[in-house]
Design an enzyme around this catalytic site. Sequence first.
Site, mmCIF file in Angstrom:
data_model
loop_
_atom_site.group_PDB
_atom_site.id
_atom_site.type_symbol
_atom_site.label_atom_id
_atom_site.label_comp_id
_atom_site.label_asym_id
_atom_site.label_seq_id
_atom_site.Cartn_x
_atom_site.Cartn_y
_atom_site.Cartn_z
ATOM 1 N N TYR A 255 0.869 -1.184 0.000
ATOM 2 C CA TYR A 255 0.000 0.000 0.000
ATOM 3 C C TYR A 255 0.901 1.227 0.000
ATOM 4 O O TYR A 255 1.839 1.312 0.802
ATOM 5 C CB TYR A 255 -0.893 -0.001 1.240
ATOM 6 C CG TYR A 255 -1.793 1.204 1.358
ATOM 7 C CD1 TYR A 255 -1.521 2.208 2.298
ATOM 8 C CD2 TYR A 255 -2.906 1.357 0.539
ATOM 9 C CE1 TYR A 255 -2.348 3.322 2.411
ATOM 10 C CE2 TYR A 255 -3.742 2.457 0.658
ATOM 11 C CZ TYR A 255 -3.456 3.442 1.591
ATOM 12 O OH TYR A 255 -4.269 4.543 1.694
ATOM 13 N N ASP B 291 9.382 2.751 -0.793
ATOM 14 C CA ASP B 291 8.369 3.437 0.015
ATOM 15 C C ASP B 291 8.663 3.089 1.479
ATOM 16 O O ASP B 291 8.289 2.022 1.960
ATOM 17 C CB ASP B 291 6.964 2.983 -0.389
ATOM 18 C CG ASP B 291 5.909 3.601 0.507
ATOM 19 O OD1 ASP B 291 4.709 3.440 0.194
ATOM 20 O OD2 ASP B 291 6.271 4.231 1.516
ATOM 21 N N LYS C 243 4.981 9.556 8.258
ATOM 22 C CA LYS C 243 4.800 9.071 9.632
ATOM 23 C C LYS C 243 5.824 9.626 10.624
ATOM 24 O O LYS C 243 5.750 10.778 11.038
ATOM 25 C CB LYS C 243 4.768 7.533 9.619
ATOM 26 C CG LYS C 243 3.554 6.990 8.820
ATOM 27 C CD LYS C 243 3.427 5.495 8.907
ATOM 28 C CE LYS C 243 2.428 4.973 7.878
ATOM 29 N NZ LYS C 243 1.048 4.907 8.363
HETATM 30 P P1 KE4 Z 1 -0.621 8.469 4.251
HETATM 31 O O1 KE4 Z 1 -1.118 9.148 2.991
HETATM 32 O O2 KE4 Z 1 -1.706 7.684 4.958
HETATM 33 O O3 KE4 Z 1 0.125 9.428 5.177
HETATM 34 O O4 KE4 Z 1 0.499 7.425 3.810
HETATM 35 C C1 KE4 Z 1 0.189 6.457 2.856
HETATM 36 C C2 KE4 Z 1 1.153 5.299 3.006
HETATM 37 C C3 KE4 Z 1 2.184 5.171 2.102
HETATM 38 N N1 KE4 Z 1 3.074 4.156 2.192
HETATM 39 C C4 KE4 Z 1 2.980 3.244 3.189
HETATM 40 C C5 KE4 Z 1 3.985 2.136 3.250
HETATM 41 C C6 KE4 Z 1 1.939 3.330 4.151
HETATM 42 O O5 KE4 Z 1 1.854 2.395 5.122
HETATM 43 C C7 KE4 Z 1 1.007 4.369 4.064
HETATM 44 C C8 KE4 Z 1 -0.147 4.515 5.034
HETATM 45 N N2 KE4 Z 1 -0.269 3.493 6.022
HETATM 46 C C9 KE4 Z 1 -1.611 3.245 6.501
HETATM 47 C C10 KE4 Z 1 -1.578 2.083 7.498
HETATM 48 N N3 KE4 Z 1 -0.837 0.980 7.114
HETATM 49 C C11 KE4 Z 1 -2.200 4.456 7.106
HETATM 50 C C12 KE4 Z 1 -3.395 4.192 7.972
HETATM 51 C C13 KE4 Z 1 -4.685 4.621 7.304
HETATM 52 O O6 KE4 Z 1 -4.796 4.465 6.069
HETATM 53 O O7 KE4 Z 1 -5.560 5.115 8.034
#
Ligand code: KE4
Length: 425
Positions: free
Chosen positions: A142, A237, A265
């Site tokens: 993801y 990523d 994060k």
């Molecule tokens: P954000 O746009 O949510 O800040 O980041 C996206 C993203 C990109 N790359 C990786 C490896 C990620 O894990 C994420 C976002 N992680 C999720 C949980 N695994 C965020 C939680 C959510 O979607 O509410």
Amino acid sequence: MSKSQELFTEAKKIIPGGVNSPVRAFKAVGGNPPFMVRGKGSKIVDADGKEYVDFVASWGPLILGHAHPEIIEALSATMKNGTSFGAPTELEVDLAKAIIHAVPSMDMVRLVNSGTEATMSAIRLARGYTKRDKILKFEGCYHGHADGLLVKAGSGAATLGVPDSPGVTAGLAKDTLTLPYNDLAKVKELFEREGDSIACIILEPIAGNMGVIPPVDGYLQGLRELTQSHGTLLIFDEVISGFRVAYGGAQELFGITPDLTCLGKIIGGGLPVGAFGGKRELMEQMAPVGPVYQAGTLSGNPLAVTAGLKMLEILGREGFYDALEEKAKKFTDGLAANVKESGIPVFMTRVGSIFCSFFREGEVVDFASAAGSDTARFGKYFSEMLSSGIYIAPSQFEAGFVSDAHTEEDLDKALEAHRKALKSL
Ligand code: KE4
């Protein structure tokens, strides 16, 4: 009716699903999500005053726990000078320096406001630089919710069974190739056929959105060699793994140098942030120097940058990662001992302070094997842990996080709850 239930009922009338991010709705595990009101260190407290030991850490950023005093103090000082200028500030230069110092593959970095923006921008840069359209991602990884990346995506998309979201046009999806994670032979086959038309490979060097799945030996090196020989950019990523598994992230841990890295994060210390960066030759393709456009009203905003700077300063202190590794290993060894005693089939993974328990027999190496987990059994386990005051991710396809704030007492309480929960399955 509990306060959280009241709030959830009200929220669902005006916010889709009552949440601002789908995985928070507990759809995969049932029941109503507790609404949180405060956190301190390893604990969070819900609207009904129930306290939990937190292993979600806001999905990764809070490697130091909630409301770390030094971060709060730094934020309070910055806030007094205003919250945003939409103009360059010295703080952004300082955070860029700190990131580049920690991640040697980055000569330059651009700050954005989320991991989604970071990966979206890195892919645009890869396409602009290589003048190629196709990208390769891996099933179950993801990278945020940009259209072209919601193809066989993990995290909430996998949890809710919508890895290929409606609204992503066929035109966009066709340029996103997907293969199983951890299968180098399949990547070799694809590159033999069409490697010279692929702008980039983007992957989580440690998959954290289909549960936690480490790369098999030689996988990352193989991807590095294949991309190098076909003029394809390799994008790591590291939104989860960056500053999590080592100060220099997974690329430091595994000794592989990507062309571009995406962060998020932890570098925001709990405030909205993302970043992407890499070699100068690539990054100088970005506007206003080069032609690849990307922008953001609050990019590099003083508050997130202040929190991120303070967090990276603390993480850079002598012995931080050694201590966290020891704590996380001791904890997951305890989980493994409970699993063994219970006889319940669980496949456990851990890299540094991120961990996962797959409720299934046999190994998990990719999304297909992760998806073979007993999600109903995971749901029951989740509910047992929650009622024992242990807050874990409400999905089999997410990561658990040990933080510096977890005490021996916290971890013993979690192990006791884990033992009890397994017995109830
Ligand atoms: P954000 O746009 O949510 O800040 O980041 C996206 C993203 C990109 N790359 C990786 C490896 C990620 O894990 C994420 C976002 N992680 C999720 C949980 N695994 C965020 C939680 C959510 O979607 O509410």
